[in-house]
Scaffold this motif. Structure first.
Motif: not given
Length: 168
Positions: A55-56, A61-68, A113-114, A116-120
């Motif tokens: 979830i971006w 500028r944070v990508l949250q990863l959830l593993c269920l 936390m990515l 300023d460009d928000g790239m991964l």
């Protein structure tokens, strides 16, 4: 930078959800876009199939990863499960386990936390996904011991870590 026109394998970095989609595709893991800022896929772990959500949050500028791991904690086991969560989370350097109050769903959560460009980048995406699955695999037996084996949180964690150390 990926403009959306160049192939992913030529891009070093990409928007987070697109990079996760490329990673899933490269591994042959099924996935689908929930919307422009969320992706959901499945990864086979050692013990079970995990649902992985990315979830971006553009504004942060944070990508949250959830593993269920598809584990629900019944009300009568919540106290022991929360005790186990506390002991497990003390051992984690990145991410944490939690139980959603709605439905009692167990999950592993990690925020990236990515810049300023928000790239991964691909290597960071790969490492984050592998780490989430590895932590779920590492502690899945402990949750099973508490929820279905009626062990105490301490006994469950001790048993799970002994079993994991003995695996080849």
């Amino acid at each position: 930078m990926n403009t959306g026109r160049e192939p992913m394998q030529e891009a070093e970095d990409a928007a987070p959800v697109e990079m996760l989609a490329a990673l899933f595709e490269a591994h042959g893991w099924p996935c689908e876009f929930v919307n422009d800022d969320e992706i959901c896929g499945e990864i086979q772990g050692s013990w079970t199939t995990y649902q992985l959500r990315g979830i971006w949050r553009r504004e942060d500028r944070v990508l949250q990863l959830l593993c269920l791991p598809e584990v629900r904690v019944p009300d009568d086991k919540k106290r022991a499960a929360y005790e186990l969560l506390a002991m497990i989370n003390e051992q984690l350097w990145l991410g944490h386990f939690d139980i959603w109050t709605q439905g009692g769903v167990l999950l592993y959560r990690h925020g990236l936390m990515l810049g300023d460009d928000g790239m991964l980048g691909l290597s960071v995406a790969q490492l984050a996904v592998e780490s989430a699955v590895a932590e779920c695999d590492r502690f899945y037996p402990a949750f099973q011991f508490v929820l279905w084996g009626d062990k105490s949180a301490r006994d469950a964690l001790d048993s799970a870590l002994v079993d994991a150390a003995g695996e080849a």
